[in-house]
Scaffold this active site. Structure first.
Site, PDB file in Angstrom:
ATOM      1  N   LYS A 101       0.863  -1.200   0.000  1.00 20.17           N
ATOM      2  CA  LYS A 101       0.000   0.000   0.000  1.00 20.17           C
ATOM      3  C   LYS A 101       0.893   1.241   0.000  1.00 20.17           C
ATOM      4  O   LYS A 101       0.946   1.994   0.973  1.00 20.17           O
ATOM      5  CB  LYS A 101      -0.902  -0.016   1.240  1.00 20.17           C
ATOM      6  CG  LYS A 101      -2.126  -0.890   1.113  1.00 20.17           C
ATOM      7  CD  LYS A 101      -3.222  -0.319   0.229  1.00 20.17           C
ATOM      8  CE  LYS A 101      -3.977   0.823   0.892  1.00 20.17           C
ATOM      9  NZ  LYS A 101      -5.020   1.383  -0.004  1.00 20.17           N
ATOM     10  N   ASP A 136      -5.931 -16.044   2.864  1.00 16.90           N
ATOM     11  CA  ASP A 136      -7.253 -16.578   3.205  1.00 16.90           C
ATOM     12  C   ASP A 136      -8.211 -16.427   2.021  1.00 16.90           C
ATOM     13  O   ASP A 136      -9.013 -17.323   1.736  1.00 16.90           O
ATOM     14  CB  ASP A 136      -7.852 -15.851   4.425  1.00 16.90           C
ATOM     15  CG  ASP A 136      -7.609 -16.619   5.730  1.00 16.90           C
ATOM     16  OD1 ASP A 136      -6.664 -17.432   5.771  1.00 16.90           O
ATOM     17  OD2 ASP A 136      -8.370 -16.398   6.701  1.00 16.90           O
ATOM     18  N   ASP A 152      -5.217  -3.610  -1.705  1.00 14.14           N
ATOM     19  CA  ASP A 152      -6.684  -3.654  -1.781  1.00 14.14           C
ATOM     20  C   ASP A 152      -7.125  -4.090  -3.173  1.00 14.14           C
ATOM     21  O   ASP A 152      -8.018  -4.929  -3.335  1.00 14.14           O
ATOM     22  CB  ASP A 152      -7.308  -2.304  -1.390  1.00 14.14           C
ATOM     23  CG  ASP A 152      -6.754  -1.123  -2.161  1.00 14.14           C
ATOM     24  OD1 ASP A 152      -5.656  -1.244  -2.756  1.00 14.14           O
ATOM     25  OD2 ASP A 152      -7.415  -0.069  -2.180  1.00 14.14           O
ATOM     26  N   ASP A 166      -1.350 -12.500   5.146  1.00 12.91           N
ATOM     27  CA  ASP A 166      -2.312 -13.226   5.979  1.00 12.91           C
ATOM     28  C   ASP A 166      -3.703 -13.131   5.349  1.00 12.91           C
ATOM     29  O   ASP A 166      -4.404 -14.127   5.186  1.00 12.91           O
ATOM     30  CB  ASP A 166      -2.309 -12.610   7.388  1.00 12.91           C
ATOM     31  CG  ASP A 166      -3.240 -13.326   8.338  1.00 12.91           C
ATOM     32  OD1 ASP A 166      -3.272 -14.567   8.309  1.00 12.91           O
ATOM     33  OD2 ASP A 166      -3.952 -12.645   9.098  1.00 12.91           O
TER      34      ASP A 166
END
Ligand code: IPM
Ligand code: MG
Length: 369
Positions: A193, A254, A226, A250
């Site tokens: 980011k 997922d 994002d 992380d």
């Protein structure tokens, strides 16, 4: 024949059930004289807290340090919700990662053809998906200091976590990603980011530099984290290797895991730097899923991620890459036969429990061995 030293840490919840199935694979290899294992077992997480008041004991840390590979189940559960923060079950896993310096976390997300319909995305978006998330595992906001909650004395508290990365940490994880990309489709997407975080600015700079200096042949793309999350659910097959920091890794792993049909399917490897003399890396292998206390102790857990993690240990730590491939084939064939645990159950398939799934995979392994 070399003796492979394994250290098994089943942990809590379904961790103990899926590890029991791995133990059967270890026995299978031993009993056929394919490899000799010396497997010791220890405690981590809530079970270690219950036994020693710590999420992992120093004695078990020493055994982990001495092992060729640590095989880890899962930790945590509601029983330990109120233990002190430094002793919470997750602290055992974080200590292993940090003290063994396992900075490179490899999380493959592979969609088995038989499971493409279990994905939350349409079959054509996920069928044949084979991506690898390379997550930085010993830095960033997980370990940065200060990490505090301070009472401001006016009825307010202030919480601080620190996101911190040094050049060398970004450099070495970038190299792992580029090296792995060369063995696959030769494409890396680096995710951060940089539009709001200084650590993202440095991440972008160092990855670009490593690329220009050492890996100009690999295709490199930079993607904001994002946007990367969005792209993963829009068109995941555009990616080959994604390299990213500890926290984004992380979350993105997922997301990637769910694309494949079940969190119960995905293995991971955490690797340290190669030892200068022996070339050996410290390593830990664990399923991406957690301890699933809601289904623990009922023979319902899907053991595939754990068994596939053991296969990764065969490949990356024990020099048994051919056998790793056979275990992975056996998993694929078992799924092709319609055998399913409840998390991946579909109409017309045969639902089985944890042990029966492992039986079926061992049966296929026996057939192709
Ligand atoms: C993971 C887990 C861990 C993490 C937890 C259990 C500390 O979510 O391995 O992805 O956040 O790294
Ligand atoms: Mg996670």
């Amino acid at each position: 024949m070399a003796i492979h030293k394994l250290f098994l840490l089943p942990g809590d919840g379904i961790g103990t059930e899926v590890m029991a199935e791995v133990a059967r694979f270890i026995d299978w290899f031993s009993s056929r004289g394919i490899a000799t294992f010396e497997a010791e077992q220890g405690l981590v997480g809530g079970s270690a807290y219950d036994a020693h008041g710590k999420a992992i004991s120093d004695a078990d840390m020493a055994l982990a340090n001495a092992a060729d590979a640590v095989i880890f189940g899962a930790v945590g559960g509601p029983k330990w919700d109120d233990v002190p923060y430094e002793k919470r079950p997750e602290a055992g896993l974080l200590r292993l990662r940090k003290d063994l310096a396992l900075f490179a976390n490899l999380r493959p997300a592979i969609c088995y053809p038989a499971l493409a319909d279990s994905s939350s995305l349409k079959r054509h978006l996920v069928e044949g998906l084979d991506l690898l998330i390379v997550r930085e595992l010993t830095g960033g906001v997980y370990f940065g200091e200060p990490k505090t909650i301070t009472d401001l004395g006016n009825g307010q508290k202030r919480a601080i976590d620190t996101q911190v990365y040094d050049t060398y940490e970004i450099d070495r994880i970038a190299r792992v990603a580029f090296d792995l990309a060369r063995t696959r489709s030769n494409k890396v997407a680096s995710s951060e980011k940089r539009n709001v975080m200084k650590s993202g600015v440095l991440w972008h700079e160092v990855v670009s530099q490593v690329h220009a200096e050492s890996y100009p042949d690999v295709e490199l793309e930079h993607v904001l984290a994002d946007n990367c999350g969005m792209q993963l659910v829009r068109n995941p097959k555009q990616y080959d290797v994604i390299v990213t920091d500890n926290l984004f890794g992380d979350m993105l792993s997922d997301v990637a895991a769910m694309l494949t049909g079940s969190l119960g399917m995905l293995p991971s490897a955490s690797l340290g730097a190669p030892d200068e003399q022996s070339g050996r890396r410290k390593s830990l292998y664990e399923p991406v899923h957690g301890s699933a206390p809601d289904i623990a102790g009922q023979n319902l857990a899907n053991p595939i991620a754990m068994i596939a993690s053991f296969a990764m240990a065969l490949r990356y730590s024990l020099g048994m890459g051919d056998w790793a491939g056979k275990v992975e084939d056996a998993i694929s064939r078992t799924l092709d036969k319609g055998i399913r645990t409840s998390d991946i159950m579909q109409d017309g398939m045969t639902q089985v429990g944890t042990t029966q799934m492992a039986d079926a995979i061992l049966h296929e392994l026996e057939a192709i061995a």
